[in-house]
Design a protein around this motif. Structure first.
Motif, PDB file in Angstrom:
ATOM      1  N   UNK A  29       0.837  -1.206   0.000  1.00  0.00           N
ATOM      2  CA  UNK A  29       0.000   0.000   0.000  1.00  0.00           C
ATOM      3  C   UNK A  29       0.867   1.249   0.000  1.00  0.00           C
ATOM      4  N   UNK A  30       1.961   1.205   0.748  1.00  0.00           N
ATOM      5  CA  UNK A  30       2.868   2.355   0.803  1.00  0.00           C
ATOM      6  C   UNK A  30       3.618   2.524  -0.518  1.00  0.00           C
ATOM      7  N   UNK A  31       3.991   1.410  -1.142  1.00  0.00           N
ATOM      8  CA  UNK A  31       4.701   1.467  -2.425  1.00  0.00           C
ATOM      9  C   UNK A  31       3.807   2.009  -3.541  1.00  0.00           C
ATOM     10  N   UNK A  32       2.574   1.549  -3.547  1.00  0.00           N
ATOM     11  CA  UNK A  32       1.640   1.943  -4.606  1.00  0.00           C
ATOM     12  C   UNK A  32       1.107   3.349  -4.380  1.00  0.00           C
ATOM     13  N   UNK A  33       0.921   3.697  -3.118  1.00  0.00           N
ATOM     14  CA  UNK A  33       0.450   5.043  -2.803  1.00  0.00           C
ATOM     15  C   UNK A  33      -1.004   5.243  -3.188  1.00  0.00           C
ATOM     16  N   UNK A  34      -1.260   6.327  -3.909  1.00  0.00           N
ATOM     17  CA  UNK A  34      -2.640   6.671  -4.234  1.00  0.00           C
ATOM     18  C   UNK A  34      -3.157   7.712  -3.259  1.00  0.00           C
ATOM     19  N   UNK A  35      -4.323   8.225  -3.539  1.00  0.00           N
ATOM     20  CA  UNK A  35      -4.939   9.227  -2.675  1.00  0.00           C
ATOM     21  C   UNK A  35      -5.535   8.520  -1.462  1.00  0.00           C
ATOM     22  N   UNK A  36      -4.898   8.686  -0.322  1.00  0.00           N
ATOM     23  CA  UNK A  36      -5.332   7.967   0.885  1.00  0.00           C
ATOM     24  C   UNK A  36      -6.782   8.281   1.243  1.00  0.00           C
ATOM     25  N   UNK A  37      -7.157   9.523   1.070  1.00  0.00           N
ATOM     26  CA  UNK A  37      -8.524   9.918   1.427  1.00  0.00           C
ATOM     27  C   UNK A  37      -9.552   9.240   0.524  1.00  0.00           C
ATOM     28  N   UNK A  38      -9.220   9.132  -0.760  1.00  0.00           N
ATOM     29  CA  UNK A  38     -10.134   8.470  -1.691  1.00  0.00           C
ATOM     30  C   UNK A  38     -10.207   6.969  -1.413  1.00  0.00           C
ATOM     31  N   UNK A  39      -9.087   6.395  -1.026  1.00  0.00           N
ATOM     32  CA  UNK A  39      -9.069   4.965  -0.694  1.00  0.00           C
ATOM     33  C   UNK A  39      -9.944   4.701   0.530  1.00  0.00           C
ATOM     34  N   UNK A  40      -9.844   5.582   1.518  1.00  0.00           N
ATOM     35  CA  UNK A  40     -10.661   5.431   2.728  1.00  0.00           C
ATOM     36  C   UNK A  40     -12.145   5.564   2.389  1.00  0.00           C
ATOM     37  N   UNK A  41     -12.474   6.519   1.537  1.00  0.00           N
ATOM     38  CA  UNK A  41     -13.871   6.686   1.114  1.00  0.00           C
ATOM     39  C   UNK A  41     -14.383   5.413   0.442  1.00  0.00           C
ATOM     40  N   UNK A  42     -13.543   4.848  -0.414  1.00  0.00           N
ATOM     41  CA  UNK A  42     -13.898   3.611  -1.114  1.00  0.00           C
ATOM     42  C   UNK A  42     -14.126   2.475  -0.117  1.00  0.00           C
ATOM     43  N   UNK A  43     -13.233   2.359   0.849  1.00  0.00           N
ATOM     44  CA  UNK A  43     -13.350   1.297   1.852  1.00  0.00           C
ATOM     45  C   UNK A  43     -14.591   1.485   2.725  1.00  0.00           C
ATOM     46  N   UNK A  44     -14.874   2.724   3.081  1.00  0.00           N
ATOM     47  CA  UNK A  44     -16.066   3.002   3.887  1.00  0.00           C
ATOM     48  C   UNK A  44     -17.337   2.650   3.115  1.00  0.00           C
ATOM     49  N   UNK A  45     -17.381   3.058   1.868  1.00  0.00           N
ATOM     50  CA  UNK A  45     -18.546   2.769   1.027  1.00  0.00           C
ATOM     51  C   UNK A  45     -18.743   1.263   0.877  1.00  0.00           C
ATOM     52  N   UNK A  46     -17.639   0.561   0.633  1.00  0.00           N
ATOM     53  CA  UNK A  46     -17.709  -0.890   0.462  1.00  0.00           C
ATOM     54  C   UNK A  46     -18.109  -1.577   1.760  1.00  0.00           C
ATOM     55  N   UNK A  47     -17.567  -1.087   2.870  1.00  0.00           N
ATOM     56  CA  UNK A  47     -17.900  -1.666   4.178  1.00  0.00           C
ATOM     57  C   UNK A  47     -19.387  -1.508   4.482  1.00  0.00           C
ATOM     58  N   UNK A  48     -19.920  -0.342   4.181  1.00  0.00           N
ATOM     59  CA  UNK A  48     -21.352  -0.087   4.412  1.00  0.00           C
ATOM     60  C   UNK A  48     -22.205  -1.036   3.573  1.00  0.00           C
ATOM     61  N   UNK A  49     -21.835  -1.206   2.313  1.00  0.00           N
ATOM     62  CA  UNK A  49     -22.587  -2.092   1.419  1.00  0.00           C
ATOM     63  C   UNK A  49     -22.540  -3.541   1.912  1.00  0.00           C
ATOM     64  N   UNK A  50     -21.343  -3.978   2.300  1.00  0.00           N
ATOM     65  CA  UNK A  50     -21.192  -5.363   2.760  1.00  0.00           C
ATOM     66  C   UNK A  50     -21.937  -5.586   4.079  1.00  0.00           C
TER      67      UNK A  50
END
Length: 235
Positions: free
Chosen positions: A134-155
């Motif tokens: 995750x650290x190597x790939x990086x990405x927008x941490x805030x967007x990743x968290x939003x994605x995880x939250x959305x997915x968690x809610x759905x699941x």
């Protein structure tokens, strides 16, 4: 009055019925093709950072279940890094530091029913490898968290029916996604926001009262959704 039989009318009815059936098949196939295209499209546009986060959520809950002695429940979650079924999730990770051999060893340990105490260091290496990735790939941490939250809610929503856990796998997945979100929260560059989001995620995680294990009275999905949405709005 006697009814009259018309061969032409009967033939017309038969032809009309056949045409309706053919039309129905065409429409159904069209909808199926559209759905399939949309499904492939979503797979293609999902960033590698998000795919990794998704896979990590499964692995983290699998590791937790393994440590809790729930090897049978851990197995499907820990298949994500090694099975052909989930190969798309891993696409592009091999050359970014993904160590498949670690997860293959975990899978072998599962098959042998080895207790977590015997492979504790291996489980830690598996978790660390995903965090390093995750650290190597990086990405927008805030967007990743939003994605995880959305997915968690759905699941989570899918896991609950009539105030009971109807699908333990989905319930466990949602737990794993929040745990991974906490890792990403620590990496937000804005220190103040990082601490705030992490604290909020930790508070949210507590709502899985018994971790990824079954509970008699799970928290209502609406509560999880409202808290998750509140966190997302801060990002």
């Amino acid at each position: 009055m006697l009814s009259t039989y018309s061969p032409i009318s009967s033939i017309f009815v038969i032809i009309f019925s056949i045409l309706l059936n053919i039309l129905g098949l065409i429409i159904n196939k069209s909808f199926a093709n559209v759905h399939e295209k949309e499904s492939h499209k979503s797979e293609i546009i999902l960033p590698i950072s998000h795919r990794l986060a998704f896979m990590s959520g499964h692995v983290e809950v699998g590791i937790e279940l393994y440590k809790l002695g729930e090897l049978k429940m851990a197995a499907p979650h820990l298949l994500h890094p090694v099975s052909e079924t989930h190969a798309e999730e891993r696409k592009g990770l091999e050359n970014r530091g993904f160590k498949a051999d670690i997860f293959e060893q975990v899978s072998e340990s599962l098959n042998k029913n080895l207790p977590a105490s015997e492979i504790d260091s291996l489980l830690n290496r598996a978790s660390n490898n995903l965090n390093e990735l995750a650290d190597n790939i990086g990405g927008d941490r805030k967007e990743i968290i939003k994605f995880l939250l959305k997915t968690a809610v759905e699941e989570y929503d899918l896991s609950i029916n009539n105030n009971l856990i109807a699908n333990i796998g989905e319930y466990q997945d949602s737990w794993g996604f929040i745990k991974v979100a906490m890792h990403h929260a620590k990496e937000i560059s804005d220190t103040k926001l990082s601490k705030e989001i992490l604290i909020n995620l930790q508070k949210l995680h507590v709502y899985w009262i018994n971790g990824p294990l079954l509970v008699e009275n799970p928290v209502k999905p609406l509560i999880i959704k409202n808290i998750a949405n509140t966190i997302s709005r801060k990002l």
